[in-house]
Design an enzyme around this catalytic site. Structure first.
Site, short mmCIF file in Angstrom:
data_model
loop_
_atom_site.label_atom_id
_atom_site.label_comp_id
_atom_site.label_asym_id
_atom_site.label_seq_id
_atom_site.Cartn_x
_atom_site.Cartn_y
_atom_site.Cartn_z
N ASN A 28 -0.77 4.05 1.07
CA ASN A 28 -1.60 4.89 1.94
C ASN A 28 -1.07 4.75 3.38
O ASN A 28 -1.13 3.67 3.97
CB ASN A 28 -3.05 4.38 1.83
CG ASN A 28 -4.01 5.11 2.73
OD1 ASN A 28 -3.68 5.48 3.85
ND2 ASN A 28 -5.23 5.28 2.26
N HIS A 85 -13.90 -2.76 9.15
CA HIS A 85 -13.88 -3.64 7.97
C HIS A 85 -12.52 -4.32 7.82
O HIS A 85 -12.43 -5.51 7.55
CB HIS A 85 -14.23 -2.81 6.74
CG HIS A 85 -13.48 -1.50 6.66
ND1 HIS A 85 -13.43 -0.61 7.71
CD2 HIS A 85 -12.69 -0.97 5.69
CE1 HIS A 85 -12.70 0.43 7.37
NE2 HIS A 85 -12.22 0.23 6.15
N ASP A 123 -7.80 -3.46 -0.64
CA ASP A 123 -8.57 -2.47 -1.40
C ASP A 123 -9.86 -2.24 -0.63
O ASP A 123 -10.52 -3.19 -0.21
CB ASP A 123 -8.86 -2.92 -2.82
CG ASP A 123 -9.22 -1.71 -3.66
OD1 ASP A 123 -8.32 -0.89 -3.96
OD2 ASP A 123 -10.41 -1.54 -4.00
N SER A 124 -10.15 -0.99 -0.42
CA SER A 124 -11.25 -0.69 0.49
C SER A 124 -11.99 0.55 0.02
O SER A 124 -11.57 1.23 -0.92
CB SER A 124 -10.70 -0.49 1.90
OG SER A 124 -9.54 0.31 1.89
N GLY A 126 -2.15 5.71 6.27
CA GLY A 126 -3.14 5.32 7.27
C GLY A 126 -3.38 3.82 7.26
O GLY A 126 -3.40 3.15 8.30
N THR A 172 0.85 -1.20 0.00
CA THR A 172 0.00 0.00 0.00
C THR A 172 0.88 1.24 0.00
O THR A 172 2.00 1.20 0.51
CB THR A 172 -0.94 0.04 1.22
OG1 THR A 172 -1.74 1.23 1.15
CG2 THR A 172 -0.20 0.05 2.54
P1 ITT Z 1 -3.37 1.86 -1.80
O1 ITT Z 1 -4.16 1.50 -3.05
O2 ITT Z 1 -1.96 2.24 -2.07
O3 ITT Z 1 -3.50 0.82 -0.72
P2 ITT Z 1 -5.41 3.91 -1.58
O4 ITT Z 1 -5.67 5.01 -0.61
O5 ITT Z 1 -5.41 4.27 -3.06
O6 ITT Z 1 -4.05 3.19 -1.17
P3 ITT Z 1 -7.78 2.33 -2.06
O7 ITT Z 1 -7.65 2.40 -3.52
O8 ITT Z 1 -8.16 1.00 -1.44
O9 ITT Z 1 -6.45 2.76 -1.32
O10 ITT Z 1 -8.80 3.44 -1.60
C1 ITT Z 1 -9.58 3.29 -0.48
C2 ITT Z 1 -9.97 4.65 0.08
O11 ITT Z 1 -11.11 4.44 0.94
C3 ITT Z 1 -8.87 5.19 0.96
O12 ITT Z 1 -8.08 6.13 0.29
C4 ITT Z 1 -9.63 5.81 2.12
O13 ITT Z 1 -9.86 7.12 1.92
C5 ITT Z 1 -10.95 5.08 2.14
N1 ITT Z 1 -10.87 4.15 3.26
C6 ITT Z 1 -10.56 2.84 3.23
N2 ITT Z 1 -10.49 2.32 4.46
C7 ITT Z 1 -10.75 3.34 5.29
C8 ITT Z 1 -10.81 3.45 6.69
O14 ITT Z 1 -10.54 2.42 7.48
N3 ITT Z 1 -11.11 4.63 7.20
C9 ITT Z 1 -11.36 5.70 6.42
N4 ITT Z 1 -11.30 5.69 5.10
C10 ITT Z 1 -11.01 4.52 4.53
#
Ligand code: ITT
Length: 211
Positions: A15, A195, A74-75, A17, A13
Site C-alpha cells: 500500500n 493509530h 495491518d490496519s 500510502g 506492505t
Molecule cells: P498491505 O496489506 O500490503 O500493507 P493493505 O492496503 O491491504 O496493504 P490492510 O490489509 O492493513 O492493508 O488494509 C487496511 C486498510 O485500512 C487500508 O487499505 C486503508 O484503506 C485503511 N487504512 C489503514 N490505515 C489507514 C489510514 O491511516 N488512513 C486511512 N485509511 C487507512
C-alpha cells in the site's frame, strides 16, 4: 527479551500510502528500509481473524522470503454503529479497484440506514497492528488506535484510504486535510496522533535506537 532492529529492514506492505508513512516514521531512526515492492515480493493472503494475526502473517512471509527482518502493518477502520465493520476487511471494502470513495459511500449509506446522523452515533476508530518478524521466527508486536468521528461528505485530499472521512477527536480537520506530519502528531507536536504513529511510538521504545 525484546530485540533491536539493526541493519536493513524490509517494509512489508504493498500500500503506497502506508509505505510512505512507515518510511517517514522510520527515517529519524537511521534504519535502512527497502520496500516489498522494490524487492518484487508477492502480496500474501491475509486469512487472520485479527489485525495482529494479519500483521504477523505479512511480516513473517517477507522475512522468510528475504532473510531480513521485516516490518508489517495491518490496519483498518472500526465503526461502532456497524458492529466494528469494516475492521479487518477495510481494504477489501474498496474492492479490486481500491476505490475508497466507494467504500466510504457504503459506510455512509449503512450509517444513514441506521439513522446515525449525529456525531455521537458516528464514532469510529482506526487500529494499527505492527509486527517486526526476523527470519529466525522472533516477533515484536504492538497495537494502537486513534479515536474519532465519521464526517460526510469526506474532506481533504491528503493521506489515503478512509482519511477524508475521519475526524480525530479533539481536532477540526480530518486526516484527509492534514499533512502527514500533522497526522503522525509526533514530538514536538504531540505524543502520536494517528493509530500508526501511536503504535510506532510503542515499537520504537522496544526495538529502535532513540531519535
Ligand atoms: P498491505 O496489506 O500490503 O500493507 P493493505 O492496503 O491491504 O496493504 P490492510 O490489509 O492493513 O492493508 O488494509 C487496511 C486498510 O485500512 C487500508 O487499505 C486503508 O484503506 C485503511 N487504512 C489503514 N490505515 C489507514 C489510514 O491511516 N488512513 C486511512 N485509511 C487507512
Amino acid at each position: 527479551m525484546h530485540r533491536r532492529i539493526t541493519g536493513r529492514l524490509v517494509i512489508a506492505t504493498h500500500n503506497p500510502g502506508k509505505l510512505a508513512e512507515m518510511r517517514e516514521l522510520l527515517a529519524p531512526h537511521g534504519v535502512e528500509a527497502v520496500s516489498a515492492g522494490e524487492l518484487g515480493l508477492a502480496e500474501p493472503e491475509e486469512p487472520g481473524d485479527s489485525f495482529q494475526a494479519n500483521a504477523a502473517i505479512k511480516a513473517i512471509a517477507a522475512a522468510k522470503a528475504t532473510g531480513l527482518p521485516a516490518f508489517a502493518d495491518d490496519s483498518g477502520l472500526v465503526v461502532d454503529a456497524l458492529d466494528g465493520a469494516p475492521g479487518i476487511y477495510s481494504a477489501r471494502w474498496a474492492g479490486e479497484g481500491k476505490d475508497f470513495m466507494a467504500a466510504m459511500t457504503r459506510i455512509e449509506r449503512l450509517l444513514q440506514e441506521r439513522g446515525a446522523t449525529n456525531p455521537e452515533q458516528r464514532k469510529a476508530h482506526f487500529v494499527s497492528a505492527l509486527c517486526v518478524a526476523w527470519p529466525d521466527d522472533h516477533l515484536e508486536e504492538v497495537e494502537a488506535r486513534a479515536d474519532g468521528t465519521l464526517v460526510w461528505p469526506p474532506r481533504g485530499t491528503a493521506g489515503f484510504g478512509y482519511d477524508p472521512a475521519f475526524l480525530p477527536d479533539g481536532y477540526t480537520r480530518t486526516f484527509g486535510e492534514m499533512t502527514s506530519i500533522e497526522k503522525h502528531g509526533l514530538p514536538p507536536l504531540g505524543l502520536g496522533l494517528s493509530h500508526r504513529a501511536r503504535a510506532f511510538v510503542k515499537l520504537a521504545e522496544i526495538c529502535l535506537e532513540p531519535r
